[in-house]
Design a protein around this motif. Structure first.
Motif, PDB file in Angstrom:
ATOM      1  N   ALA A 121       0.815  -1.178  -0.195  1.00  0.00           N
ATOM      2  CA  ALA A 121       0.119   0.504  -0.384  1.00  0.00           C
ATOM      3  C   ALA A 121       0.825   1.588   0.250  1.00  0.00           C
ATOM      4  CB  ALA A 121      -0.856  -0.061   1.485  1.00  0.00           C
ATOM      5  N   GLU A 122       1.999   1.385   0.587  1.00  0.00           N
ATOM      6  CA  GLU A 122       3.211   2.639   0.730  1.00  0.00           C
ATOM      7  C   GLU A 122       3.538   2.771  -0.412  1.00  0.00           C
ATOM      8  OE1 GLU A 122       4.460   2.485   5.886  1.00  0.00           O
ATOM      9  OE2 GLU A 122       5.995   2.211   3.924  1.00  0.00           O
ATOM     10  N   ARG A 123       3.380   1.705  -0.906  1.00  0.00           N
ATOM     11  CA  ARG A 123       4.369   1.247  -2.718  1.00  0.00           C
ATOM     12  C   ARG A 123       3.557   1.928  -3.398  1.00  0.00           C
ATOM     13  NH1 ARG A 123       7.216  -2.932  -0.485  1.00  0.00           N
ATOM     14  NH2 ARG A 123       5.484  -4.533  -1.261  1.00  0.00           N
ATOM     15  N   ALA A 124       2.262   1.931  -2.889  1.00  0.00           N
ATOM     16  CA  ALA A 124       1.556   2.516  -4.356  1.00  0.00           C
ATOM     17  C   ALA A 124       1.121   3.849  -4.263  1.00  0.00           C
ATOM     18  CB  ALA A 124      -0.269   1.643  -3.973  1.00  0.00           C
ATOM     19  N   ILE A 125       1.072   4.141  -3.439  1.00  0.00           N
ATOM     20  CA  ILE A 125       0.949   5.609  -2.804  1.00  0.00           C
ATOM     21  C   ILE A 125       2.680   6.508  -2.979  1.00  0.00           C
ATOM     22  CG2 ILE A 125       1.325   7.367  -0.940  1.00  0.00           C
ATOM     23  CD1 ILE A 125      -1.800   6.297  -1.892  1.00  0.00           C
ATOM     24  N   ALA A 126       3.520   5.972  -2.732  1.00  0.00           N
ATOM     25  CA  ALA A 126       4.855   6.573  -3.266  1.00  0.00           C
ATOM     26  C   ALA A 126       4.825   6.431  -4.879  1.00  0.00           C
ATOM     27  CB  ALA A 126       5.747   5.641  -2.852  1.00  0.00           C
ATOM     28  N   CYS A 127       4.546   5.270  -6.255  1.00  0.00           N
ATOM     29  CA  CYS A 127       3.923   5.724  -7.202  1.00  0.00           C
ATOM     30  C   CYS A 127       3.062   6.269  -7.587  1.00  0.00           C
ATOM     31  CB  CYS A 127       3.678   3.728  -7.402  1.00  0.00           C
ATOM     32  SG  CYS A 127       5.402   3.411  -7.641  1.00  0.00           S
ATOM     33  N   GLY A 128       2.276   7.306  -7.021  1.00  0.00           N
ATOM     34  CA  GLY A 128       1.263   8.115  -7.517  1.00  0.00           C
ATOM     35  C   GLY A 128       1.759   9.403  -7.137  1.00  0.00           C
ATOM     36  N   LEU A 129       2.146   9.467  -5.627  1.00  0.00           N
ATOM     37  CA  LEU A 129       2.185  11.189  -4.988  1.00  0.00           C
ATOM     38  C   LEU A 129       3.534  11.677  -5.566  1.00  0.00           C
ATOM     39  CD1 LEU A 129       2.266  12.989  -2.102  1.00  0.00           C
ATOM     40  CD2 LEU A 129       3.836  11.782  -1.128  1.00  0.00           C
ATOM     41  N   VAL A 130       4.406  11.011  -5.476  1.00  0.00           N
ATOM     42  CA  VAL A 130       6.524  11.254  -6.368  1.00  0.00           C
ATOM     43  C   VAL A 130       5.625  11.443  -7.485  1.00  0.00           C
ATOM     44  CG1 VAL A 130       8.508  10.735  -6.328  1.00  0.00           C
ATOM     45  CG2 VAL A 130       7.336   9.960  -4.358  1.00  0.00           C
TER      46      VAL A 130
END
Length: 500
Positions: A402-411
């Motif tokens: 879940a954190e990686r999915a957020i990082a892939c979109g946020l950054v």
């Protein structure tokens, strides 16, 4: 088991995992099956991801090549209308990047990635037929919406196949397409312009969008055949290879840390967003994106001001060499980052090149064409490696799926604000020397250097605190709370170590 003994057990387990992690390179080196699997993924999905991102960058940057081929005069653009047309693309690109991730999760990357490529291919093709400023704005808005989710979806799929120490090189290889797109786009533009008028299309700049749109549609068909959402639906892997692909990633993430579930939950995500790491990476991506998009969109215009008597085709060709050099440089730094398992030091090596390059532009005028042309090489070499390194740093700092999915979109999503800034760095009123624009680029590159230093200091202090037990209090939970709370700490688990 009491909570105290549970904490002691987890601390002992973390120490064992750290010892195992230190031995990991030797273990991977003797695993022929795993090496064969990684090579197979590299050979099949790697080129698909690369070509997909290559086409997004070629299509969005084509307007820069079309500008010096007559787009502005043909459409009757005046004042800041060209800059406005660039800005609307990135506004809608940034706004739709996170929603696109939601659509991707609902629809699956296997369908969503090819669909996006088809859509922006059609929109690029339609750009060849626009007749005025209003229609230009419309196609740029649609193009921003269509391209928004490509990079996050590709990065997320890559994170489902590669371990954190492998990921930086693969993301760098994918995102380095931006550097190659600058050179390749110049070559394509010069070739399409040389064809001359085609039927009722008229002015040659329209050829750029016509043929690039058609090429993108072909790429969409290719992606539809090979795109996947992860190992589970990778038809080009055997059942044993799919099982190995999943198990080796589970081992890698468990070995770093946490006891957190691979999927994580909303608590893990919120904790992740409350930490400075994803936000510093996002601001770093934003800063490097100002320079990347600025040089990509305006380098033909800058070259035109440097060589006013040169033909349009010659200008397009002169833009190619800096990007080719930058491509090899970006891949080389990404390889070094993988071998050293370091992110910050690579950025500290790359960024000063752009600082020197923009300082050359600020300190000279267009009469110093040789110095400024050399500065373009330095600018591109210093800026293009930043995107993949910041992206990989953020993803590697995320402990759960879940954190990686957020990082892939946020950054990349937050980073697109930098692209919006870039569209207003080189204004007609600042021509031909563009001192204001180059000074802004110099400032953002310098700010990026400070972010790298700040993040390295924070990570070193945080990792040291965790090693000395300064974060063990996070393992204390009340009996009335969910016993799964510790498992869901994600990157905030005391046993997790941020990569540097």
């Amino acid at each position: 088991m009491s909570f105290t003994s549970d904490r002691n057990y987890l601390a002992e387990k973390a120490e064992e995992l750290q010892i195992e992690e230190a031995k990991a390179p030797a273990r991977v080196a003797v695993s022929k099956e795993e090496k064969r699997l990684v090579r197979k993924i590299d050979f099949i999905f790697g080129p698909i991801a690369y070509i997909a991102y290559l086409m997004t960058f070629i299509d969005r940057a084509a307007i820069g090549n079309a500008r010096i081929a007559g787009l502005e005069a043909d459409l009757g653009l005046t004042g800041y209308q060209f800059n406005i047309s660039l800005t609307v693309f990135y506004i809608f690109y940034a706004l739709f990047e996170m929603p696109s991730n939601i659509v991707c999760k609902w629809m699956g990357a296997r369908i969503w990635i090819p669909l996006q490529i088809f859509l922006f291919g059609i929109i690029t093709l339609c750009t060849a037929f626009i007749q005025n400023f209003g229609q230009l704005i419309a196609v740029r808005v649609l193009l921003g919406l269509a391209e928004a989710g490509v990079l996050p979806a590709l990065a997320f799929v890559l994170s489902r196949f590669y371990k954190p120490d492998e990921l930086v090189l693969r993301i760098a290889f994918c995102v380095s397409a931006a550097a190659l797109a600058g050179g390749f786009g110049g070559l394509l533009a010069s070739g399409f312009i040389s064809i001359g008028e085609i039927g009722s299309l008229g002015v040659e700049w329209r050829n750029i969008f016509l043929f690039e749109g058609l090429i993108t549609l072909v790429v969409g068909v290719l992606c539809a055949c090979f795109a996947v959402s992860g190992p589970s639906d990778a038809w080009w892997l055997t059942a044993e290879e799919r099982e190995l692909a999943v198990s080796r990633l589970n081992r890698a993430h468990e070995g770093n840390a946490t006891g957190a579930k691979v999927q994580g939950d909303m608590r893990s995500v919120l904790r992740y967003l409350r930490t400075p790491v994803p936000w510093i990476c996002s601001f770093g991506y934003l800063s490097t994106n100002v320079a990347v998009q600025g040089v990509s969109l305006f380098s033909p215009t800058i070259l035109r001001s440097m060589y006013p008597g040169m033909s349009t085709v010659a200008i397009q060709l002169r833009s190619v060499p800096p990007y080719v050099v930058a491509w090899f440089w970006t891949i080389g730094l990404a390889y070094a980052s993988t071998r050293l398992n370091r992110r910050g030091i690579i950025l500290l090596i790359a960024i000063p090149f752009s600082i020197v390059g923009y300082a050359i532009f600020v300190g000279t005028d267009m009469a110093d064409s040789s110095a400024r042309y050399g500065g373009i090489f330095l600018n591109i070499m210093g800026t293009f490696p930043g995107g993949p390194i910041w992206m990989a740093w953020a993803i590697g700092s995320a402990a759960t799926d879940a954190e990686r999915a957020i990082a892939c979109g946020l950054v990349p999503g937050f980073g697109q604000l930098g692209a919006i800034v870039a569209t207003w760095t080189y204004l007609p009123s600042d021509a031909p020397n563009y001192y204001t624009g180059n000074s802004m680029e110099l400032g953002f590159c310098s700010f990026q250097l400070l972010l790298v230093i700040g993040l390295l200091v924070y990570i070193k202090r945080e990792n040291n605190k965790r090693s000395s037990g300064g974060r063990d209090y996070r393992l204390d939970i009340k009996e009335s709370e969910d016993a799964d709370e510790v498992a869901q700490l994600g990157s905030q688990h005391p046993a997790w170590r941020y990569p540097i």
